[in-house]
Design an enzyme around this catalytic site. Structure first.
Site, PDB file in Angstrom:
ATOM      1  N   ASN A 167      43.521 -64.263 -19.151  1.00 30.07           N
ATOM      2  CA  ASN A 167      44.048 -63.078 -19.563  1.00 30.07           C
ATOM      3  C   ASN A 167      44.794 -61.851 -18.387  1.00 30.07           C
ATOM      4  O   ASN A 167      45.533 -61.496 -18.925  1.00 30.07           O
ATOM      5  CB  ASN A 167      43.055 -62.170 -20.641  1.00 30.07           C
ATOM      6  CG  ASN A 167      41.816 -61.840 -20.002  1.00 30.07           C
ATOM      7  OD1 ASN A 167      41.253 -62.580 -19.446  1.00 30.07           O
ATOM      8  ND2 ASN A 167      41.646 -60.684 -20.002  1.00 30.07           N
ATOM      9  N   HIS A 219      46.572 -61.795 -33.025  1.00 29.85           N
ATOM     10  CA  HIS A 219      47.297 -60.512 -32.420  1.00 29.85           C
ATOM     11  C   HIS A 219      47.857 -60.540 -30.954  1.00 29.85           C
ATOM     12  O   HIS A 219      48.659 -59.992 -30.437  1.00 29.85           O
ATOM     13  CB  HIS A 219      46.444 -59.280 -32.464  1.00 29.85           C
ATOM     14  CG  HIS A 219      45.285 -58.938 -31.619  1.00 29.85           C
ATOM     15  ND1 HIS A 219      45.825 -58.301 -30.505  1.00 29.85           N
ATOM     16  CD2 HIS A 219      44.037 -59.617 -31.467  1.00 29.85           C
ATOM     17  CE1 HIS A 219      44.562 -58.276 -29.838  1.00 29.85           C
ATOM     18  NE2 HIS A 219      43.842 -59.046 -30.285  1.00 29.85           N
ATOM     19  N   CYS A 346      40.886 -48.176 -15.828  1.00 28.13           N
ATOM     20  CA  CYS A 346      40.852 -47.046 -14.798  1.00 28.13           C
ATOM     21  C   CYS A 346      39.834 -45.943 -14.967  1.00 28.13           C
ATOM     22  O   CYS A 346      39.645 -45.766 -15.970  1.00 28.13           O
ATOM     23  CB  CYS A 346      42.379 -46.723 -14.704  1.00 28.13           C
ATOM     24  SG  CYS A 346      43.565 -47.697 -14.031  1.00 28.13           S
TER      25      CYS A 346
END
Length: 751
Positions: A167, A219, A346
């Site tokens: 991914n 999705h 992050c």
């Protein structure tokens, strides 16, 4: 109410399809049809239910065609995570029934696997009390599983989990080669392949493999969230994860999500079309990738790919740029209405990507990883818009000196005054006089060298000195490296070890003046640099003598507690109570402090400075500090009391107009960095009567020093997501600003 989106606002370009996708129009229509018209329960025996049952089974047959599964079970699920859980529970129960348990039994997964897999293995290994060892299979620098290591691990494995395509990087595994190895070494091991990122991007022929379980998610390929399916090989052990009414032939109870399944029907139909499909051919996807890469390389000439052909699917571009953290590029892209993601989430820390870490790539590549992912149904028009949006940022990064080019000029107006640059808990400073373009750098650190070099060269600054407050024990000096990178192996005047020009009492930087004050204690060579303008003190760079929320450690070689007290007395004699103190480290995200705050936050410090004597209580405090610091897993230059106070005044986007109406003097302060402000204007998103000041978080200290922001003002702080403005609000609250509002959700909700 806010104004409608202004024509100056850019249309969103979504390039984060590996995270999720928009629902295709044909799929959305199918969902609506099966919510409002063909809404029956497939378990009902009347005509409405029979129609729903037909839709269910037709979609199941289409799923078989799409993945090449002429045999085995197709079970509709809520998504990939449920499919992963079901597969793992089934395999582990099978292992237990075969007497495979205890630490000698291995549960294997690829080191770059999605976290859902190892976390599920650990969870169910514990819940089912298997007591097996969960172990990662290493990968090479391309992200390909290490077959030698796998050969050694397989004999003891009860289950192995791998991916079809990653991914983060788009790296695809050679499933045929893996199958040959797995079945030759351990024919009985249960094998799960995460196929979430494979559908629509690489060919699958599941039935002609010995894959036991293969979860899929809707999705990730233009269907709604909450629908997926699981392939289970014929005769492979299977344990229903959800019991109840016996739907899905007893394989997964619960009324089927027929609207979601109908959306899959529409997607599968498009995938199976030989002509006229919304899905692009693989050759076209490779062309799209190349065009996006071309635009990215114009923006960042030094771009480095973290995964590349022939090891990848075409729809994922994972890259890093020297000198940039992931967050820097994400903020820039987001301001330019381009949605991409980082290799990992992050935060204030540069955590990096565990995937790239597992591949053994350099830390700067991991901490700077950016993932751009487009979908296999991307149109030529969408591609063109994406490339144009990326190219629109080229002048932004050059004008803000984020990158330099051969054509770079020095006409760019320099960022005036003081800028504070941070990397994790390290702080570096750049002081610039905009009229003379004179500049000084204080306490440079290696991760920020590239940024500082670009600013000095891009803005045509005259560097008068590169100073350090002391010789740091937690990181090497990069002062000479910085000078070499600037083509100035030595400045005109001879300097001491900390960079101060020999024989100079004061250092003139245009309108500003630095005075040196010896402040040993934390370090025997400690120096503080006092910043003046027109004989008025603006601030002091104090190294690690004092820290925001604490003070520097005094248990190091050369540290001297009595010298520390004397240095504090020296500082107090030249400072005002509200003079900003700028440190080399910031362990609590406070950015800076003042003498008044130091005395409030360090009990007994004011009395210590007044008396000049180290009492027994203080000696005990220092001993406790030393013990605490020595026991910490990570080196710190001092102890800081961390406060978790929150800004109380949160304002939603819909409340801005009313706030301005009742507070006409309210100042909106954009705390985004200059490149974000240039890439995406704030004014078009605000009511017409709003006035905006641009004070990046990196220049917040200067906004206070210069008097541009003061406690009597009413301020509404705005950033991209609401996180940095919340941080700025906390900083200002701490300094006595009591009329500070923070825009909840930031520009993201305004746009």
């Amino acid at each position: 109410m806010l104004q409608h989106r202004d024509s100056r606002c850019q249309a969103e370009v979504y390039l984060d399809n590996n995270a999720t996708t928009a629902v295709l129009p044909c799929a959305a229509q199918a969902v609506l049809h099966h919510m409002q018209t063909c809404f029956g329960n497939p378990s009902s025996s009347h005509s409405t239910g029979i129609k729903a049952k037909v839709e269910l089974e037709l979609t199941r047959q289409l799923a078989r065609q799409v993945i090449g599964a002429s045999s085995g079970q197709i079970v509709f699920t809520s998504g990939a995570t449920e499919g992963i859980q079901t597969s793992i529970v089934s395999a582990l129960l099978d292992a237990r029934s075969r007497g495979l348990h205890g630490p000698e039994t291995l549960l294997l997964y690829g080191a770059t696997e999605h976290k859902a897999v190892p976390e599920s293995l650990k969870h169910w290994n514990h819940v089912l009390q298997l007591g097996a060892t969960v172990q990662a299979i290493p990968v090479d620098s391309h992200g390909i599983l290490d077959t030698q290591a796998l050969t050694l691990l397989l004999p003891k494995a009860a289950m192995i989990c791998t991916m079809a395509a990653n991914n983060e990087t788009g790296v695809k595994q050679d499933l045929l080669k893996l199958e040959q190895l797995i079945r030759s070494v351990n024919p009985q091991v249960r094998w799960m392949v995460d196929c979430v990122q494979a559908l629509g991007k690489m060919s699958l022929d599941i039935a002609n493999t010995s894959i036991d379980y293969a979860p899929f998610s809707g999705h990730k390929l233009y269907a709604p969230k909450g629908i997926g399916f699981l392939y289970v090989r014929q005769n492979t052990p299977y344990q229903p994860f959800i019991a109840g009414g016996g739907q899905e032939s007893g394989a997964r109870s619960g009324t089927e999500n027929l609207p979601g399944i109908a959306a899959l029907h529409a997607i599968f139909t498009e995938l199976l079309k030989s002509v006229g499909s919304v899905f692009q051919s693989e050759a076209t996807l490779w062309q799209y990738r190349q065009q996006l890469l071309s635009a990215l390389t114009e923006l960042f000439p030094q771009l480095v790919l973290n995964s590349d052909v022939p090891h990848i699917v075409p729809t994922t571009i994972n890259f890093s740029v020297p000198g940039f953290l992931s967050k820097d590029i994400l903020d820039l892209f987001d301001a330019g209405s381009i949605r991409v993601s980082a290799g990992s989430a992050c935060s204030s820390k540069a955590t990096g990507s565990f995937v790239l870490d597992a591949m053994g790539l350099a830390s700067w590549r991991s901490e700077g990883a950016v993932r751009l992912s487009f979908g296999p149904a991307m149109s030529a028009a969408e591609l063109s818009a994406a490339c144009a949006a990326i190219r629109r940022l080229v002048p932004v990064v050059r004008n803000c000196c984020l990158v330099l080019s051969d054509a770079q000029t020095t006409s760019t107006a320099p960022m005036p005054g003081l800028s504070q640059f941070k990397y994790e808990d390290l702080c570096s400073y750049l002081l610039v006089c905009p009229q003379s373009r004179d500049a000084v750098i204080i306490d440079p650190v290696e991760p920020l060298v590239n940024r500082l070099v670009n600013l000095v060269q891009g803005q045509g600054l005259h560097l008068k000195a590169v100073l350090e407050t002391h010789q740091h024990q937690d990181h090497p000096s990069v002062r000479l490296d910085l000078l070499n990178a600037l083509g100035q192996p030595a400045l005109p005047a001879d300097t001491d070890l900390l960079g101060w020009p020999q024989g100079m009492i004061n250092l003139q930087i245009g309108d500003y003046q630095l005075e040196r004050l010896a402040t040993p204690g934390h370090s025997p060579d400690g120096q503080s640099y006092l910043l003046y303008q027109h004989q008025q003190i603006l601030g002091a760079f104090v190294g690690d003598l004092l820290l925001p929320g604490g003070f520097g450690r005094l248990d190091l070689a050369g540290a001297d507690s009595q010298a520390f007290v004397h240095s504090l007395q020296q500082l107090k004699s030249v400072l005002h109570g509200e003079t900003l103190l700028l440190s080399s480290h910031d362990y609590a995200q406070r950015f800076f402090t003042t003498w008044q705050l130091v005395c409030q936050e360090v009990p007994g410090l004011a009395d210590l400075v007044s008396s000049g004597k180290l009492t027994e209580t203080w000696q005990q405090t220092l001993q406790q500090q030393a013990l605490s610091l020595q026991q910490q897993s990570q080196y710190q230059c001092g102890i800081v009391e961390v406060s978790y106070s929150d800004a109380k005044a949160l304002i939603g986007p819909a409340e801005i107009a009313a706030l301005l109406l009742h507070n006409p003097t309210l100042q909106i302060v954009d705390v985004r960095e200059p490149h974000e402000q240039n890439a995406g204007e704030l004014a078009p998103l605000l009511p017409a009567n709003a006035t905006v000041q641009h004070w990046p978080l990196s220049q917040l200290a200067w906004a206070l020093m210069s008097g541009a922001l003061h406690p009597s003002q009413q301020l509404l702080l705005v950033c991209r997501s609401g996180n940095r403005s919340l941080l700025a609000a906390k900083i200002l609250n701490r300094l006595g600003f009591d009329q500070v509002y923070n825009l909840k959700g930031g520009v993201a909700l305004l746009s």
